[in-house]
Write a protein that holds these residues in place. Sequence first.
Motif, short mmCIF file in Angstrom:
data_model
loop_
_atom_site.label_atom_id
_atom_site.label_comp_id
_atom_site.label_asym_id
_atom_site.label_seq_id
_atom_site.Cartn_x
_atom_site.Cartn_y
_atom_site.Cartn_z
N LEU A 96 0.93 -1.14 0.15
CA LEU A 96 -0.03 -0.27 0.04
C LEU A 96 0.86 1.18 -0.01
CD1 LEU A 96 -2.79 -1.07 2.57
CD2 LEU A 96 -2.94 -1.07 -0.03
N LEU A 97 1.94 1.20 0.60
CA LEU A 97 2.78 2.36 0.71
C LEU A 97 3.40 2.68 -0.89
CD1 LEU A 97 4.50 4.50 2.32
CD2 LEU A 97 6.58 2.81 2.44
N GLY A 98 3.74 1.52 -1.71
CA GLY A 98 3.99 1.91 -2.88
C GLY A 98 2.96 2.36 -3.74
N LEU A 99 1.77 2.25 -3.44
CA LEU A 99 0.53 2.73 -4.11
C LEU A 99 0.28 4.09 -3.64
CD1 LEU A 99 -1.88 -0.31 -4.20
CD2 LEU A 99 -0.75 0.50 -6.11
N ARG A 120 4.13 7.93 -3.64
CA ARG A 120 4.98 7.82 -5.14
C ARG A 120 6.28 8.07 -4.73
NH1 ARG A 120 2.20 4.46 -8.41
NH2 ARG A 120 0.14 4.96 -8.50
N ARG A 121 6.68 8.97 -3.91
CA ARG A 121 7.94 9.43 -3.44
C ARG A 121 8.80 8.37 -2.51
NH1 ARG A 121 7.30 15.50 -2.05
NH2 ARG A 121 5.51 14.73 -1.17
N ALA A 122 7.96 7.43 -1.84
CA ALA A 122 8.60 6.54 -0.79
C ALA A 122 9.68 5.71 -1.79
CB ALA A 122 7.44 5.75 -0.29
N MET A 147 7.76 -1.41 7.25
CA MET A 147 7.27 -2.83 7.38
C MET A 147 8.07 -3.56 8.63
SD MET A 147 7.31 -4.81 3.58
CE MET A 147 8.87 -4.45 3.04
N GLY A 148 9.35 -3.24 8.83
CA GLY A 148 9.75 -3.56 10.11
C GLY A 148 9.45 -2.99 11.36
N VAL A 206 2.59 2.19 6.42
CA VAL A 206 2.21 3.62 5.74
C VAL A 206 2.63 4.80 6.58
CG1 VAL A 206 0.64 4.96 4.19
CG2 VAL A 206 0.57 2.62 4.30
N ALA A 207 2.28 4.87 7.72
CA ALA A 207 2.70 6.00 8.42
C ALA A 207 4.31 6.22 8.62
CB ALA A 207 2.02 5.84 9.97
N ALA A 208 4.75 4.89 9.17
CA ALA A 208 6.12 5.14 9.28
C ALA A 208 7.10 5.07 7.89
CB ALA A 208 6.46 3.66 9.91
N GLY A 209 6.61 4.46 6.86
CA GLY A 209 7.23 4.73 5.55
C GLY A 209 7.08 6.24 5.12
N THR A 210 5.87 6.91 5.38
CA THR A 210 5.83 8.19 5.00
C THR A 210 6.62 9.15 5.72
OG1 THR A 210 3.46 7.64 4.34
CG2 THR A 210 4.08 9.80 4.51
N ALA A 211 6.47 8.93 7.03
CA ALA A 211 7.48 9.74 8.18
C ALA A 211 8.95 9.61 7.80
CB ALA A 211 7.24 9.39 9.44
N SER A 212 9.37 8.32 7.41
CA SER A 212 10.81 8.19 6.93
C SER A 212 11.08 8.95 5.61
CB SER A 212 11.23 6.71 6.83
OG SER A 212 12.36 6.40 6.23
N ARG A 213 10.09 8.99 4.66
CA ARG A 213 10.46 9.55 3.39
C ARG A 213 10.60 11.24 3.67
NH1 ARG A 213 7.07 13.39 1.14
NH2 ARG A 213 5.32 11.86 1.35
#
Length: 504
Positions: free
Chosen positions: A417-420, A423-425, A434-435, A479-486
């Motif tokens: 879902l993060l990939g969808l 787009r900038r992740a 995920m981890g 999604v939240a952690a991935g977006t925050a990381s980006r």
Amino acid sequence: MNTLTPLDLAVVAAYLAGVTALGTWLGRRQKDARDYFLGGRAIPWWAVCFSVVATETSALTFISVPATAYAGDLWMLQLALGYLAGRIAIAALLLPGYFRGELATAYALLETRFGLPTRRFASTIFMVTRAFADSVRIFATAIPIKLVTGLPYTEAILLTGLFTLVYTYYGGLRAVVWVDVVQMFIYLLGGVAALAVLLDAVPGGWQGILDAARPAEKLRVFHPEGGFASTRWLWTGLVGGAFLSMASHGVDHLIVQRLLAAPSLRDAQRALVTSGVIVIAQFALFLLVGVALFAHYGGRNFTTPDEIFPRFILERLPAGLAGLVIAGILAAAMSTVASSLNSLASATTHDLYAPLAHRTDDPHHLLRAGKAFTLLWAAILIGGAILFQLASQGTPIVVLALQIASFTYGGLLGGFLLGLLDRRAAQTDAILGMGTAILLMTTLWAAQQFRWLPTLLPGAPERIVDTLWFALIGSLLTVAAGTASRRIRTALRPAPAPAAAPPE
């Protein structure tokens, strides 16, 4: 309790010999890894559909769903409706991505979006999850087999595992799918036969069953009351079940592998959505068996609910028919084991071995490697199941293995879902997301399982959310952690140096 007759044993033996021979024969024309792991992408949609249903139906389902209705009511139909909704969402959102190009595994899509390390990370999570979950599932399958046949646990495990290994090793996915089709009809026939005998055994037939079920509220389906900690709450079934189905059927290679074997995207979508409809009908059948068992036994208490259906099989089913129902239990068990072996070997071959060995373009070599990994995973699953019998059913390690998918699924689904959604992740964001989600969900599961919450927070309930919500929560955390990381990466990125002034 009665014992099996020679006719029952003959029926079971004929089933084992028949499906093993059929599966082995179906693998006779394999040429490369594409044939072995994807059936040449030429398996009809309806066979894929039946295989999906058989794969997600274990012997535990066969035994436990009637027990659920016996002890409760028809609330599991709420969950089945959620499963259908999740399949529809996956058919629209993720399946189109799987059919762009020649993807060999579910996690190849993550490589396309994020990179090879993300694919390896997700595939490793899948393999660890499957190894734990299916080892204990094989052990748990041995429990009803031991109860109805008298075989010791080790022999029951070997019976299930070795016969399944033979046709999976030689036949590959084509054999797994077509034997699944046969096995699905065998266990459904066993369920229908048991219901028919119950209709004859209960005075008044259907009317007698209804008269016993109505005062005990056994026919109730919807439970609008409750909350996030309740398994029977309507929204737990519809929303939690939908996200669980999105994870299990959208990012778990156990199921995705079958969908990739369909000839086209449209065929895969049709197979996936139709499987949801069949699962509703299947749940209804086995729940009705449970209601009929309640009427037959007058609601009497048993040592464990899972004892009820096997006891009825031995006590009341006529010779031959009891053997058919036991073959149905074996069919449900073997379809799950076969699917696990082939999907684990597929992920190991394509996601880990081929890139490391630089043999991605050598399908004949990958066929040989895939068969070797099938043997390896069979040893791991069967050996793990035998080891699990040393622990009692309720010990933490067994509970962990049975529920491990609940706290890893959300991280995997969230990665897709993060990939969808973002787009900038990038790769770092996906792996970190995920981890983080898997770590937090594991902590939440342990806090509820071992009742840490009241200790840490006096007055807090032992459980704040049912495990059916874990896939949704884990996805949101990813999604939240991935977006925050980006966003953090973007903020810390050095500003580009100003362009040099042109010479005067």
